[in-house]
Design an enzyme around this catalytic site. Structure first.
Site, PDB file in Angstrom:
ATOM      1  N   LYS A  97      28.868  30.538  22.979  1.00  0.00           N
ATOM      2  CA  LYS A  97      29.825  30.138  24.016  1.00  0.00           C
ATOM      3  C   LYS A  97      29.728  31.128  25.149  1.00  0.00           C
ATOM      4  CE  LYS A  97      33.141  27.018  24.441  1.00  0.00           C
ATOM      5  NZ  LYS A  97      33.079  25.728  23.733  1.00  0.00           N
TER       6      LYS A  97
HETATM    7  N1  GLU Z   1      31.683  22.644  25.418  1.00  0.00           N
HETATM    8  C1  GLU Z   1      31.513  21.597  24.462  1.00  0.00           C
HETATM    9  C2  GLU Z   1      32.076  22.003  23.115  1.00  0.00           C
HETATM   10  O1  GLU Z   1      32.948  22.834  23.019  1.00  0.00           O
HETATM   11  C3  GLU Z   1      30.070  21.108  24.420  1.00  0.00           C
HETATM   12  C4  GLU Z   1      29.058  22.127  24.000  1.00  0.00           C
HETATM   13  C5  GLU Z   1      27.611  21.643  24.140  1.00  0.00           C
HETATM   14  O2  GLU Z   1      27.404  20.485  24.426  1.00  0.00           O
HETATM   15  O3  GLU Z   1      26.730  22.482  23.926  1.00  0.00           O
HETATM   16  O4  GLU Z   1      31.720  21.470  22.102  1.00  0.00           O
END
Ligand code: GLU
Length: 405
Positions: A97
């Site tokens: 993240k």
């Molecule tokens: N931000 C989204 C999540 O929390 C998508 C992450 C992604 O597609 O890599 O799952």
């Protein structure tokens, strides 16, 4: 919160002691300074983070959020959540993240672009289509992903697979933008189906009318449900006969608020969470359903469109009084599943039709619901605990087979 959920699930599968530390801590945490020249000539300094939690099952994967509350603890927790999410959905990715502690509503378009390019440059040495693949998250969107991809490609050559959630104009997959919200509804539909029910006539309240909330609302209405309450940052509204979702989307697209809708009752701040409904979909911030307000939640189901919306104490109390929760790593896994479809198309340089994307998304989401709810019955535990346990088992096995542990 994530550590608590991890530990109780690890107990369910008797995770060997030496694996706790490996799976609880991050592989790499990057923390960078992000200076931005503002339009007024001043210099603003923000803090940017990218935490790579675990890469045993594939390249690190997870979104980048822009929010003033972003800090290393939040990014670390969300990175770990991505590891369990990708494993539960059985995608060939690890978990990561990123975030910058900025309020993007205070930046001009040019400042936002400068911030994104600067942050990308600062972390580009740890990114790569087979290393770490970012995506949108809170307050980031296809345009931000386009700048990120452009900044990376300036050095590496055209590399669409470096990021997902891109504009469809270049390398974005038709269906990705809608995938998280649609996925939320697919998981609910499958959970209801297991009880011999459908979405027909089901009343839904949604907190948050951003990307996840809007597409969840639209999809649910297509399937016969009624959206009785919605909210955004300005406040909430309720209409017993169902809110006109398209009118609400048009308002928000025009930079206005859902509170301006005609023929609705107004709701105060967090009231949307406590309003009468069959299904509550928190699709905004984390930690909104807590010990303090859980008693007043009236929904029979909570489907977690947001990450970490329910604190562990509230989670247990809700479960004990029969509220059924589809946990975040399952409910909102449609986003990263859609990202997997986009990444795989970029790598193969072959575009799928949107209908195929949606069909495969539905199949994967519903399979994960069945796996989770079957395991919950088998182990006699809450669905969240079962979801984490399945994911931990998969990651532990991959880490072991690769010889990490
Ligand atoms: N931000 C989204 C999540 O929390 C998508 C992450 C992604 O597609 O890599 O799952």
């Amino acid at each position: 919160m994530v550590t608590r959920y991890f530990r109780e699930a690890a107990e369910t599968i008797d995770l060997p002691d030496h694996l706790y530390e490996v799976l609880e801590t991050s592989y790499r945490e990057t923390d960078v300074q992000v200076p931005v020249h503002k339009d007024d000539g001043s210099l603003a300094i923000y803090r940017g983070y990218r935490v790579q939690h675990n890469g045993a099952r594939g390249p690190y994967k997870g979104g980048i959020r822009y929010h003033p509350a972003v800090d290393i603890n939040e990014v670390r927790a969300l990175a770990s959540l991505m590891t369990w999410k990708t494993a539960l959905l059985n995608l060939p990715f690890g978990g990561a993240k990123g975030g910058v502690n900025v309020d993007p509503s205070e930046l001009s378009e040019r400042e936002l672009e400068a911030l994104t390019r600067r942050f990308t440059q600062s972390i580009s040495h740890i990114l790569g289509p087979y290393r770490d693949v970012p995506a949108p998250d809170m307050n980031t969107n296809p345009q931000v992903m386009a700048w990120l991809m452009d900044a990376y490609s300036a050095k590496a050559g055209y590399t669409p697979a470096i990021v997902t959630g891109k504009p469809v104009a270049f390398g974005g997959a038709p269906g990705r933008r809608e995938a998280t919200g649609r996925g939320v509804v697919f998981t609910l539909e499958q959970a209801l189906h297991r009880e011999g029910r459908t979405l027909e006539g089901v009343d839904i309240a949604i907190q948050g009318f951003g990307n996840v909330g809007t597409w969840a609302a639209k999809t649910a209405v297509e399937k016969g449900a009624r959206i009785v309450a919605i909210s955004d940052i300005e406040g909430g509204v309720r209409r017993d006969d169902g809110i006109d979702v398209d009118a609400a989307i048009a308002l928000v697209a025009a930079g206005r608020s859902v509170i301006e809708l005609p023929d609705v009752d107004q709701l105060e701040g967090g009231e949307v969470l406590l309003t009468a409904c069959d299904v509550l979909i928190p699709a905004a911030l984390g930690e909104v359903i807590t010990k303090e307000n859980q008693d007043d939640v009236q929904a029979e189901w909570i489907v977690e469109g947001a990450n970490n919306p329910t604190t562990p104490d509230a989670d247990q109390a809700l479960h004990d009084r029969g509220v059924k929760i589809i946990p975040d790593i399952l409910a909102n896994g449609g986003g990263v599943t859609g990202s997997y479809f986009e990444w795989t198309q970029n790598i193969q340089q072959f575009t799928w039709e949107e209908a195929i994307f949606n069909e495969r998304l539905e199949k994967r989401m519903k399979r994960a619901v069945d796996e989770t709810l079957d395991a919950a019955e088998r182990w006699d535990v809450r669905p969240r605990r079962a979801a984490f346990a399945i994911a931990i088992e998969r990651v532990a096995e991959a880490a072991h087979m690769r010889g990490y542990v």
